[in-house]
Motif scaffolding. Structure first.
Motif, PDB file in Angstrom:
ATOM      1  N   LEU A  73      -7.273   0.879   7.128  1.00  0.00           N
ATOM      2  CA  LEU A  73      -5.925   0.609   6.628  1.00  0.00           C
ATOM      3  C   LEU A  73      -5.574   1.556   5.490  1.00  0.00           C
ATOM      4  O   LEU A  73      -4.431   2.035   5.393  1.00  0.00           O
ATOM      5  N   MET A  74      -6.545   1.835   4.627  1.00  0.00           N
ATOM      6  CA  MET A  74      -6.295   2.769   3.520  1.00  0.00           C
ATOM      7  C   MET A  74      -5.981   4.159   4.059  1.00  0.00           C
ATOM      8  O   MET A  74      -5.068   4.847   3.580  1.00  0.00           O
ATOM      9  N   ARG A  75      -6.715   4.567   5.059  1.00  0.00           N
ATOM     10  CA  ARG A  75      -6.489   5.887   5.652  1.00  0.00           C
ATOM     11  C   ARG A  75      -5.098   5.963   6.269  1.00  0.00           C
ATOM     12  O   ARG A  75      -4.364   6.937   6.087  1.00  0.00           O
TER      13      ARG A  75
ATOM     14  N   GLY B 256      -2.313   6.516   3.839  1.00  0.00           N
ATOM     15  CA  GLY B 256      -2.300   7.788   3.123  1.00  0.00           C
ATOM     16  C   GLY B 256      -3.051   7.755   1.812  1.00  0.00           C
ATOM     17  O   GLY B 256      -2.782   8.555   0.919  1.00  0.00           O
ATOM     18  N   LEU B 257      -4.018   6.830   1.705  1.00  0.00           N
ATOM     19  CA  LEU B 257      -4.794   6.696   0.473  1.00  0.00           C
ATOM     20  C   LEU B 257      -6.216   7.204   0.685  1.00  0.00           C
ATOM     21  O   LEU B 257      -6.819   7.004   1.744  1.00  0.00           O
ATOM     22  N   HIS B 258      -6.756   7.877  -0.328  1.00  0.00           N
ATOM     23  CA  HIS B 258      -8.164   8.265  -0.350  1.00  0.00           C
ATOM     24  C   HIS B 258      -8.921   7.088  -0.974  1.00  0.00           C
ATOM     25  O   HIS B 258      -8.636   6.687  -2.103  1.00  0.00           O
ATOM     26  N   TYR B 259      -9.899   6.569  -0.244  1.00  0.00           N
ATOM     27  CA  TYR B 259     -10.487   5.273  -0.598  1.00  0.00           C
ATOM     28  C   TYR B 259     -12.001   5.389  -0.696  1.00  0.00           C
ATOM     29  O   TYR B 259     -12.674   5.742   0.274  1.00  0.00           O
ATOM     30  N   LEU B 260     -12.542   5.097  -1.888  1.00  0.00           N
ATOM     31  CA  LEU B 260     -13.985   5.033  -2.084  1.00  0.00           C
ATOM     32  C   LEU B 260     -14.356   3.614  -2.514  1.00  0.00           C
ATOM     33  O   LEU B 260     -13.858   3.119  -3.527  1.00  0.00           O
TER      34      LEU B 260
ATOM     35  N   PHE C 142       0.811  -1.209   0.000  1.00  0.00           N
ATOM     36  CA  PHE C 142       0.000   0.000   0.000  1.00  0.00           C
ATOM     37  C   PHE C 142       0.853   1.272   0.000  1.00  0.00           C
ATOM     38  O   PHE C 142       0.446   2.286  -0.562  1.00  0.00           O
ATOM     39  N   GLU C 143       2.028   1.222   0.614  1.00  0.00           N
ATOM     40  CA  GLU C 143       2.902   2.390   0.572  1.00  0.00           C
ATOM     41  C   GLU C 143       3.363   2.665  -0.854  1.00  0.00           C
ATOM     42  O   GLU C 143       3.368   3.813  -1.311  1.00  0.00           O
ATOM     43  N   ALA C 144       3.746   1.585  -1.560  1.00  0.00           N
ATOM     44  CA  ALA C 144       4.146   1.734  -2.958  1.00  0.00           C
ATOM     45  C   ALA C 144       2.974   2.192  -3.810  1.00  0.00           C
ATOM     46  O   ALA C 144       3.126   3.000  -4.733  1.00  0.00           O
ATOM     47  N   LEU C 145       1.799   1.695  -3.489  1.00  0.00           N
ATOM     48  CA  LEU C 145       0.595   2.083  -4.216  1.00  0.00           C
ATOM     49  C   LEU C 145       0.322   3.574  -4.047  1.00  0.00           C
ATOM     50  O   LEU C 145       0.028   4.291  -5.010  1.00  0.00           O
ATOM     51  N   ALA C 146       0.434   4.043  -2.815  1.00  0.00           N
ATOM     52  CA  ALA C 146       0.205   5.461  -2.545  1.00  0.00           C
ATOM     53  C   ALA C 146       1.230   6.326  -3.269  1.00  0.00           C
ATOM     54  O   ALA C 146       0.895   7.405  -3.793  1.00  0.00           O
TER      55      ALA C 146
ATOM     56  N   ARG D 145     -19.819   1.775   1.715  1.00  0.00           N
ATOM     57  CA  ARG D 145     -19.084   2.060   2.951  1.00  0.00           C
ATOM     58  C   ARG D 145     -18.685   3.528   2.949  1.00  0.00           C
ATOM     59  O   ARG D 145     -18.521   4.145   1.893  1.00  0.00           O
ATOM     60  N   PRO D 146     -18.508   4.114   4.138  1.00  0.00           N
ATOM     61  CA  PRO D 146     -18.109   5.520   4.184  1.00  0.00           C
ATOM     62  C   PRO D 146     -16.769   5.748   3.492  1.00  0.00           C
ATOM     63  O   PRO D 146     -15.868   4.901   3.551  1.00  0.00           O
ATOM     64  N   ALA D 147     -16.653   6.871   2.796  1.00  0.00           N
ATOM     65  CA  ALA D 147     -15.390   7.222   2.137  1.00  0.00           C
ATOM     66  C   ALA D 147     -14.355   7.601   3.180  1.00  0.00           C
ATOM     67  O   ALA D 147     -14.671   8.026   4.291  1.00  0.00           O
ATOM     68  N   CYS D 148     -13.097   7.404   2.808  1.00  0.00           N
ATOM     69  CA  CYS D 148     -12.029   7.838   3.716  1.00  0.00           C
ATOM     70  C   CYS D 148     -10.881   8.436   2.898  1.00  0.00           C
ATOM     71  O   CYS D 148     -10.795   8.282   1.703  1.00  0.00           O
TER      72      CYS D 148
END
Length: 460
Positions: free
Chosen positions: A444-446, A449-453, A421-425, A457-460
């Protein structure tokens, strides 16, 4: 231990698509002598050269081993195929007609070929998904051909034996079935006995053979697929409400799925169902209901919800980027309608990609096995090669991220479940993921450091 050919049954399978090829290969695996017929010479050439024309885990090995043993053969010779098998499986396509009804031309053409060429008793088995009453049409087609030949007295049976195979798990479903449905005419003990003998090796630990009348067997297949499609659309509709109310559809899924009266299967919210079965079978059942004066509000709703759900990812992208996506590049993970297949029929990815192109975006798309099939169907959808429309099909998930502003996940392949996920971000310019299959935990996405929709489910 495989039975020798001398102890096996002689079987013909007409059609080498998903259903026909899996049926033929798995029956050969149990020691039967199977001849698979197809009018598509390209498919037969692929099979005779040691390949298979579809992607289905475990199938290639079974095809090769049984072909090498002489139990499984492939041909375009109709006369040889009809002469070979006492059991004649019809496993050809039944695509939706313009009015949504199942097109039976290939089924009836196969039946007529059998009637035109048979010289002894045959059990003609509808394996294709067909509407209630198809067996009567098959019987009439065979009888008409026999009458034209002056052989009206030649005996034959018609049986309904619908398939319940999941693409991506078809071999396991056939060899370890949860049920085998066989529809026979009342009093047709000969056909019932042959079908019971055929399936005995697959159900030795528990009798799962369900013998019923033919129309009930035909109806069972449509009812099963319609129920599964209904569960998917039900959860997808609830997911929209969950988002508005601030609830988490994944928590809801676990909460209701824990009830044994409901169960956990097919309760996942997502980007809509696709494939060769659910869309056409829901349409066909709705058409059958209308033809019998009982319009199905339920099937109409299931289809309408699914059509709308295929737009959900595009709507989420628009909620962030507005209506004009020119200058944006999106990575897309997953193109096939589900994992473990290269099937692009009615795939939600096709709706998404068409919308991305329409709004001017550039796309870098990856699928582990469906790239070749995706290139073919997208060219038909778009009227040009995918590259000309701004879609680049790449060879890895990582390559898809190169230069991308955001990632859109459409198919839940296993290799997408635990990325770095770090590489993804770091790879995504906007650090944003639109997840159509709810693969990740929002917290985990939050933290990554990722914005996740995601879906419901609630966005983060």
């Amino acid at each position: 231990m495989l039975l020798s050919r001398a102890h096996g049954m002689k079987i013909t399978v007409i059609g080498t698509g998903y259903v026909g090829l899996v049926t033929g290969a798995c029956l050969a695996e149990m020691g039967n002598h199977v001849v698979c017929l197809d009018v598509d010479a390209r498919k037969i050439d692929i099979l005779n050269s040691g390949g298979i024309p579809i992607h289905e885990p475990g199938l290639l090995e079974i095809v090769r081993s049984n072909a090498a043993a002489g139990r499984l053969e492939f041909t375009t010779d109709v006369a040889r195929s009809v002469a070979h098998g006492t059991l004649q499986f019809i496993a050809v396509g039944t695509p939706p007609d313009e009015d949504g009804s199942a097109d039976l031309q290939y089924v009836l053409a196969a039946a007529r070929s059998i009637g035109r060429l048979m010289t002894d008793y045959k059990v003609i088995i509808d394996k294709s998904t067909v509407p209630v009453g198809t067996a009567d049409k098959v019987r009439a087609a065979v009888a008409d051909e026999l009458a034209q030949r002056g052989h009206s007295g030649m005996a034959f049976s018609v049986v309904s034996n619908p398939e319940f195979l999941k693409e991506g798990a078809a071999v396991a479903d056939f060899t370890r079935p949860d049920r085998v449905v066989v529809g026979v005419d009342e009093g047709d003990d000969r056909a019932a006995m042959l079908m019971r003998s055929l399936y005995a090796p697959f159900i030795r630990n528990r009798d799962r053979l369900l013998v019923m009348d033919i129309k009930s067997a035909e109806f069972t297949k449509y009812a099963a697929n319609a129920m599964l499609a209904t569960r998917i659309s039900f959860m997808n509709e609830l997911s929209r409400l969950a988002e508005v109310m601030g609830a988490d559809i994944e928590a809801v899924r676990i909460g209701i799925g824990s009830d044994p009266r409901i169960g956990t299967h097919f309760l996942y919210a997502g980007a809509g169902y696709g494939g060769s079965c659910f869309p056409k079978d829901v349409k066909a059942l709705a058409r059958t209901a209308a033809e019998n004066g009982l319009p199905s509000q339920m099937m109409a709703a299931v289809e309408a919800v699914n059509d709308a759900q295929k737009q959900v990812l595009a709507r989420k992208v628009a909620s962030v980027y507005g209506e004009d996506w020119r200058g944006k590049t999106f990575a897309v993970w997953g193109l096939a309608f589900k994992p473990n297949t290269d099937d692009m029929r009615e795939a939600p990815s096709r709706v998404l990609l068409a919308e991305l192109v329409r709004r001017g975006a550039q796309v870098r798309a990856y699928d582990p096995v469906a790239a070749e099939e995706a290139a073919r169907v997208l060219a038909l959808d778009l009227g040009c090669a995918p590259e000309q429309a701004g879609i680049t099909l790449v060879n890895s998930a990582t390559e898809a991220l190169s230069g991308a502003d955001a990632l859109i996940i459409v198919t839940e392949w296993k290799e997408f479940r635990t990325p770095d996920f770090e590489a993804l971000a770091s790879a995504l310019r906007d650090r944003r993921i639109f997840d159509g299959r709810n693969l990740y935990e929002p917290a985990l996405m939050r933290d990554s450091g990722l914005h996740y929709l995601s879906i419901g489910r609630p966005a983060c």
